[in-house]
Write an enzyme that holds these catalytic residues in place. Structure first.
Site, short mmCIF file in Angstrom:
data_model
loop_
_atom_site.label_atom_id
_atom_site.label_comp_id
_atom_site.label_asym_id
_atom_site.label_seq_id
_atom_site.Cartn_x
_atom_site.Cartn_y
_atom_site.Cartn_z
N TYR A 89 -47.48 -4.85 -26.41
CA TYR A 89 -47.23 -3.41 -26.34
C TYR A 89 -46.40 -2.96 -27.55
CZ TYR A 89 -48.63 -3.76 -21.38
OH TYR A 89 -49.30 -3.99 -20.20
N GLN B 93 -40.65 12.39 -16.19
CA GLN B 93 -41.83 11.75 -15.63
C GLN B 93 -41.46 10.75 -14.54
OE1 GLN B 93 -44.26 10.09 -18.77
NE2 GLN B 93 -45.05 12.09 -19.39
N TYR C 163 -51.71 -2.34 -11.90
CA TYR C 163 -51.38 -1.44 -13.01
C TYR C 163 -52.33 -0.23 -13.01
CZ TYR C 163 -55.06 -3.58 -16.08
OH TYR C 163 -56.24 -4.05 -16.64
N GLY D 194 -45.96 3.88 -15.32
CA GLY D 194 -45.34 4.17 -16.61
C GLY D 194 -44.58 5.48 -16.60
#
Length: 321
Positions: free
Chosen positions: A61, A288, A204, A282
């Site tokens: 990542y 968020q 995920y 995420g």
């Protein structure tokens, strides 16, 4: 939030974990566009403040940048969360991401991850993607575990046959598969197998890479930066885009009854499955994170689950004809 035991480990994890894919930033083939590190650090610290006790990252990542940001965010944090990372995705001599499970490569990867994460041990270390060398890769992870560099070992994106194969070498603590309302293939064989074998599941993309958050619109999709991999994803292109946005409206209607966002409903839908231990979610900023945290304790009723299933079957039929 209540916690659940992850597979055969002594790790008890919250229903939601912080996913650090997007905070790796741009500069590689599966980046999410540019990212402000300060925003990322604030997002991680806010997640910890709200009770999330695990972070999932990977060496690939941002080509290591995500792990570095995680380490920075955890400096001075007294109640440190578990750190999960992944290996096997490396750049080849053409600058392309390839899967490598050779022993020397994995040993180098774990040392580099330990250095970037500024830790002596990684709580869960996972093979990110499989290839023909899974026996060598899994054997190497068991050796690294015995050396104390990693506590538990798991896999990501493996099928049942591959898991059965490596189980002959050593037990699997967990599997990390894609699972969302738009990605349900794992329901047929993989989730039942893991449940039977007591392999933990940390899925995920429960919000389908942002599609089901409630914040995605046609205009936003149109304006995604060129270096955001989602521009190339079928989920974000017609006719799928219209179908998916219609699904979001149903999730919004259900969520409004409880003060929950469409994203929280989407995450809760994955957590309803008894095989799922936790979902990786995420967050690119603190706001968020605050917008999804409610999914950890939100439970859909049987009638709401049935309503979603009925809507999906109708929607898929309409799109296909």
């Amino acid at each position: 939030m209540q916690t659940k035991q992850l597979g055969n480990s002594d790790l008890y994890i919250t229903p939601i974990g912080f996913g650090a894919w997007a905070i790796g930033g741009s500069g590689w083939s599966h980046g999410w566009g540019s990212q402000d590190d300060t925003e990322s650090i604030n997002a991680i610290r806010r997640a910890i403040d709200l009770g999330i006790n695990w972070i999932d990252t990977a060496a690939i990542y941002g080509l290591g940048h995500s792990e570095e940001v995680v380490a920075h965010a955890l400096k001075g944090v007294s109640d440190r969360p578990y750190i999960f990372s992944k290996c096997s995705q490396v750049l080849n001599n053409k600058g392309e991401v390839s899967t490598v499970l050779k022993a020397d490569s994995l040993r180098r990867e774990v040392e580099e991850s330990l250095q970037r994460l500024q830790t002596d041990v990684i709580d869960l270390y996972q093979i990110h993607w499989p290839n023909a060398d899974i026996d060598e890769g899994w054997t190497t992870l068991t050796e690294l575990q015995k050396q104390g560099k990693i506590r538990y070992i798991g896999v990501s994106n493996f099928n049942v046959e591959q898991m059965r194969r490596i189980q002959q070498i050593a037990p699997i603590t967990s599997l990390q598969p894609p699972y969302s309302l738009l990605d349900r293939d794992v329901e047929q064989e993989i989730l039942p197998f893991c449940q039977q074998e007591k392999i933990g599941i940390i899925n995920y993309s429960p919000m389908a890479s942002g599609m089901l958050t409630g914040a995605m619109t046609r205009e936003r999709v149109k304006n995604l930066p060129d270096d955001d991999w989602r521009r190339r994803s079928p989920k974000f292109q017609e006719p799928n885009l219209s179908r998916n946005l219609n699904l979001v409206e149903l999730l919004r209607q259900i969520g409004e009854l409880y003060g929950r966002s469409p994203g929280e409903v989407a995450i809760a839908w994955t957590l309803r499955h008894p095989a799922v231990t936790g979902a990786i979610v995420g967050g690119r900023n603190a706001k968020q994170v605050e917008g999804i945290i409610g999914a950890g304790e939100f439970r859909l009723s049987d009638d709401e689950i049935k309503e979603i299933e009925t809507f999906l079957s109708t929607l898929f039929y309409q799109v296909s004809v």
